[in-house]
Write an enzyme that holds these catalytic residues in place. Structure first.
Site, PDB file in Angstrom:
ATOM      1  N   GLU A 174       0.822  -1.209   0.000  1.00  0.00           N
ATOM      2  CA  GLU A 174       0.000   0.000   0.000  1.00  0.00           C
ATOM      3  C   GLU A 174       0.859   1.263   0.000  1.00  0.00           C
ATOM      4  O   GLU A 174       0.582   2.201  -0.732  1.00  0.00           O
ATOM      5  CB  GLU A 174      -0.921  -0.010   1.228  1.00  0.00           C
TER       6      GLU A 174
ATOM      7  N   VAL B 201       9.976   7.098   2.596  1.00  0.00           N
ATOM      8  CA  VAL B 201      11.178   7.463   3.350  1.00  0.00           C
ATOM      9  C   VAL B 201      11.167   8.985   3.462  1.00  0.00           C
ATOM     10  O   VAL B 201      10.959   9.687   2.459  1.00  0.00           O
ATOM     11  CB  VAL B 201      12.466   6.978   2.643  1.00  0.00           C
TER      12      VAL B 201
ATOM     13  N   GLY C 141      14.835   3.202   0.664  1.00  0.00           N
ATOM     14  CA  GLY C 141      13.567   2.753   0.080  1.00  0.00           C
ATOM     15  C   GLY C 141      13.737   1.398  -0.594  1.00  0.00           C
ATOM     16  O   GLY C 141      12.886   0.520  -0.475  1.00  0.00           O
TER      17      GLY C 141
ATOM     18  N   ASN D 161       5.493  10.730  -9.974  1.00  0.00           N
ATOM     19  CA  ASN D 161       6.552  10.408  -9.015  1.00  0.00           C
ATOM     20  C   ASN D 161       7.746   9.726  -9.691  1.00  0.00           C
ATOM     21  O   ASN D 161       7.918   8.511  -9.630  1.00  0.00           O
ATOM     22  CB  ASN D 161       6.000   9.550  -7.875  1.00  0.00           C
TER      23      ASN D 161
ATOM     24  N   TYR E 234      11.677   1.691  -9.073  1.00  0.00           N
ATOM     25  CA  TYR E 234      10.956   0.526  -9.589  1.00  0.00           C
ATOM     26  C   TYR E 234      11.581   0.022 -10.893  1.00  0.00           C
ATOM     27  O   TYR E 234      11.637  -1.183 -11.139  1.00  0.00           O
ATOM     28  CB  TYR E 234       9.477   0.848  -9.770  1.00  0.00           C
TER      29      TYR E 234
END
Length: 174
Positions: free
Chosen positions: A88, A92, A102, A129, A136
């Site tokens: 969810e 940091v 992270g 973001n 990612y």
């Protein structure tokens, strides 16, 4: 003594810290009015509905460690792969970013999930973001909204309540 960081599982006593970080994340996401949850809700649901890892900073010049990040996740099921984890939140505090913290939080969730037999880790990211997307991308995460044209949906508030309370045309039997 140098500054140190460590990750640990959240406990009920950490609910106020978790809520503080949830509110910081909402501010960062430009959604300060977003969080409706209370610390007591977080405390009551910890381990029964979700789990949480905390990123703790132990400054070299202070005796008291400070919680500077968290990831909140739950286990669910996919008809495609079976057990999976939904993350969810991953957050940091800004002054602690850029040091792989992270990444370490996310990797910790992946390890715990893998140990529980999960075969997928899923989360959402805001389109703007870029810092998160860079992380990612580093771990080869796939943007399924682009690959499969999936769109995430949700129902909440009065609409959720109204829908849940509507009389069903087909009875549910036990």
């Amino acid at each position: 003594m140098a500054d140190k960081y460590f990750i640990r599982k959240a406990e009920v006593k950490d609910a106020d810290d978790i809520l503080r970080l949830v509110k910081e994340l909402a501010e960062y996401e430009n959604m300060p009015e977003g969080p409706q949850i209370r610390a007591q809700d977080l405390a009551n649901s910890l381990t029964s509905w979700y789990e949480c890892l905390l990123l703790i900073h132990q400054p070299s010049n202070e005796a008291t460690p400070v919680t500077v990040g968290y990831t909140l996740y739950s286990f669910c099921f996919s008809t495609w792969v079976g057990r999976m984890t939904y993350m969810e939140d991953l957050y940091v505090c800004p002054k602690h970013r850029g040091h792989g913290l992270g990444y370490s939080l996310m990797q910790s969730v992946a390890k715990l999930s893998h140990e529980k037999g999960c075969r997928r880790l899923r989360w959402a990211v805001l389109g703007w973001n870029q810092l998160a997307k860079k992380l990612y991308s580093k771990i080869n995460a796939e943007n399924v909204s682009l690959t499969y044209n999936w769109e995430m949906m949700h129902l909440e508030g009065e609409d959720f309540s109204k829908f849940a309370q509507e009389k069903s045309i087909i009875p549910v039997v036990s």
